[in-house]
Design an enzyme around this catalytic site. Structure first.
Site, mmCIF file in Angstrom:
data_model
loop_
_atom_site.group_PDB
_atom_site.id
_atom_site.type_symbol
_atom_site.label_atom_id
_atom_site.label_comp_id
_atom_site.label_asym_id
_atom_site.label_seq_id
_atom_site.Cartn_x
_atom_site.Cartn_y
_atom_site.Cartn_z
ATOM 1 C CD GLU A 13 -1.998 1.155 3.129
ATOM 2 O OE1 GLU A 13 -1.800 0.113 3.797
ATOM 3 O OE2 GLU A 13 -2.591 2.133 3.564
ATOM 4 C CG ASP A 56 -7.357 4.809 5.959
ATOM 5 O OD1 ASP A 56 -8.586 4.649 5.888
ATOM 6 O OD2 ASP A 56 -6.824 5.882 6.244
ATOM 7 C CG ASP A 86 -3.591 2.624 9.158
ATOM 8 O OD1 ASP A 86 -3.899 1.775 8.287
ATOM 9 O OD2 ASP A 86 -3.100 3.730 8.878
ATOM 10 C CG ASP A 143 0.346 1.712 6.549
ATOM 11 O OD1 ASP A 143 1.460 1.176 6.367
ATOM 12 O OD2 ASP A 143 0.052 2.864 6.164
#
Ligand code: 0RA
Length: 646
Positions: A433, A510, A508, A506
């Protein structure tokens, strides 16, 4: 089906009583999060609006108090205080503490109900730690109190009072609802819709939690005598209107099946979904029969008019719906007696009779307008013709590009950093990403057998565009060519260029979202890759724990605490929290996440992919609404999404 199951459901609710609402709040109000919280206010207001729709009420006041309680006051007839004929207690008590008694029994007029609405004020009562009802009626002010839906103070007279009306004050029960922090603008938006849609109603909103520089509470008065004509102007905002359309086209029609009204105007913009559709004041965001009828009739009426006036020649193709609606904004509002709300969020109108009722109204209303306003007609049609030309040109280019890409499909995407090994059994590709993390991964990798494909955040558009359209996106195309198998009918597992496809995002929200979307894509278009066990999820660490010149990594909070606990007393250490892949240098990324002897890869199973698909679909449904809500949803479900294999 829809109708009977709905009916049964209601029956059961009656039997269970208000306890059921506290046990399964989600079933009654949709969610215990912000959406459900605001629905509680709408629920109370809807009852006042019903009074207005029945012609007995013209002012409503909504106040959010400093302690997050809410008061809704109306000047309707007041909830009856006399003894209920069958329940043998005051009707107001029945209305507020029994589920089935939310509505007014056997009354004319159009009730606001449907979607998550229509469950009754008693639901709000059940979900409130305290509720006070005040009624002005029969010459007195009456009052009674409840806690968690149960009566705590009997109905009693407070004093003599003239006039009629109802005032409900409630304190949401935060042991059930996640929060009682109302968002003023969310409430304001809905109140504004109601005020536009309900003639002769004035809604005052007051927020006692915020004051302006002079110390006054925030206050908005919503009163629109012009109704949906004003709504259409409001929706148009500052956009430049097409010539001849200085004021919206307005039309209304009444039939046995109900009422239809619309207010429309065209501006020089390019959106073709600018018409908001309502049924009994409910914003039908999923559309339905009324919107279908509207669109069909609009397209047909414009094509017929354009041909009859020679604005469209015999050889020309018809204008499409999108062409005709380009730059159109406005409101379609229908009112009917037994609205059937369907769809995922119960915001899709199902009554089939509405299709033809709206069709007839639009055909008449628009034909009349076009005949009477030839210059406005010409301007709208010119715009639609222009839109059609653009649409045809885009299609041509796309077809050309497609043919070209078929011929050149062997070309690997430019962003791919491929490996040198050619045996797919030995190679792996990291789907990373973001460009910056992609850069780190390219430096970190062992280039003989590891390939890197950085993806931009653009994959996020998948859920908006729909997977099929996403196929034409560059991101998805580069993913397909890099993997080598093609998709759908052309899929060939033997052409897989890697036997490990590793998704690295990641840690997180997103990242979890992008991971879901990628898994959904792979599952739908290359399921065999998952079935064969070729798809994996990389596990980057969350923390780096350093002691002197030594360091270790932790992949969860528990593991970090465990590692810290292992240190001898008084040892000095530092903890670095990685917020994203981009924060790791290439060496760290290699050691922790890419080096085969250290890393942990989670192999994705078909069940995982199904879960991811569900999650993406749920996310997709939320996408249209608002970003905060979406974030909240993902955060709540992030555990499932993140630890798919556990
Ligand atoms: C039941 C029957 C009638 C009115 C209402 C309820 C009513 C409920 C609420 C809730 C908030 N404001 C309200 N106003 C009225 C009909 C009363 C009649 O026939 O006089």
């Amino acid at each position: 089906m829809e109708e009977s199951s709905h009916y049964d459901g209601r029956d059961i609710k009656v039997l269970k009583g208000l306890e059921a609402v506290r046990l399964r709040p989600g079933m009654y109000i949709g969610s215990t999060g912000p959406r459900g919280l605001h629905h509680l206010v709408y629920e109370v207001v809807d009852n006042s609006v019903d009074e207005a729709l029945a012609g007995y009420c013209n002012t409503i006041e909504v106040v959010i108090h400093e302690d997050n309680s809410v008061t809704v006051t109306d000047n309707g007839r007041g909830i009856p205080v006399d003894k209920h004929p069958t329940e043998k207690k005051p009707t107001v008590e029945v209305v507020l503490s029994q589920l089935h008694a939310g509505g007014k029994f056997g009354e004319g007029g159009y009730k606001v109900s449907g979607g998550l609405h229509g469950v009754g004020v008693s639901c709000v009562n059940a979900l409130s730690r305290k509720m006070i009802a005040e009624v002005k009626r029969d010459g007195f002010l009456w009052e009674m109190e409840f806690a968690q839906g149960k009566k705590t103070v009997d109905l009693h007279k407070v004093k003599k009072a003239a006039g009629t009306g109802t005032r409900i004050t409630f304190w949401v029960d935060t042991t059930i609802m996640e929060s009682d922090n109302y968002d003023y603008d969310t409430l304001l938006n809905r109140m504004r819709e109601i005020a536009f849609l309900t003639k002769n109603i004035k809604i005052t909103m007051i927020d006692e939690r915020t004051r302006d520089a002079e110390g006054n509470f925030r206050k908005d008065v919503l009163h629109y005598p012009g109704g949906i004509v004003e709504f259409a102007k409001f929706l148009n905002g500052e956009n430049e209107k097409l010539p001849g359309l200085s004021k919206p086209i307005y039309y209304e029609a009444t039939s046995d099946a109900g009422e239809v009204e619309f207010a429309l105007l065209w501006n020089n913009g390019y959106t073709s979904d600018g018409v908001k559709a309502f049924a009994n004041n409910i914003h039908t965001t999923e559309g339905g029969t009324h919107l279908d009828g509207f669109r069909n009739a609009l397209t047909r009426t414009f094509n017929e008019y354009a041909r009859s006036k020679g604005l469209l020649k015999d050889k020309d193709g018809n204008l499409s719906g999108d062409d005709v609606r380009e730059g159109l904004v406005g409101v379609l509002s229908v009112k009917l007696h037994n609205p059937q709300f369907e769809g995922q969020t119960k915001t899709k109108l199902g009554n089939t009779e509405m299709r033809s009722v709206v069709q007839a109204a639009v055909t008449t209303g628009i034909s009349d307008f076009l005949e009477e306003h030839p210059s406005a007609a010409k301007a709208i049609i010119n715009k639609a013709v222009q839109s059609r030309k653009v649409r045809e040109a885009v299609k041509k280019t796309r077809d050309l590009a497609r043919r070209k890409s078929l011929l050149e499909s062997s070309t690997l995407p430019g962003k791919l950093a491929d490996c040198s090994e050619r045996d797919p059994e030995l190679t792996e590709i990291y789907i990373v990403e973001g460009d910056s993390a992609g850069g780190s991964a390219k430096m970190a990798r062992e280039r003989s057998f590891q390939a890197i494909l950085p993806l931009r955040g653009k994959i996020l558009n998948i859920e908006r565009a729909g997977l099929h359209r996403a196929l034409s996106s560059e991101t998805i195309n580069s993913l397909i060519t890099a993997i080598g198998t093609s998709v759908g009918d052309d899929f060939d597992i033997e052409k897989a260029r890697y036997h490990k496809v590793i998704i690295m995002t990641d840690a997180d929200v997103d990242g979890a979202h992008i991971r879901c979307l990628l898994l959904t894509f792979l599952y739908r278009y290359m399921p065999e890759m998952i079935k064969r066990g070729y798809v994996y999820i990389a596990q980057p660490p969350l923390y780096r724990l350093a002691v002197g010149r030594k360091h270790t990594y932790a992949y969860s909070d528990e593991q970090l605490q465990l590692e810290i606990g292992r240190l001898a007393p008084n040892t000095k250490y530092t903890v670095q929290r990685y917020k994203g892949l981009g924060e790791m240098d290439p060496k760290q990324l290699w050691e922790t996440t890419m080096e085969p002897k250290n890393r942990t890869l989670l192999q994705v199973t078909v069940e995982d992919a199904e879960k991811a698909e569900e999650a993406s679909e749920a996310i997709a449904k939320l996408m249209g609404n608002n970003v905060e809500y979406r974030k909240e949803f993902i955060q709540k479900n992030a555990k499932d999404v993140r630890f798919l294999d556990i």
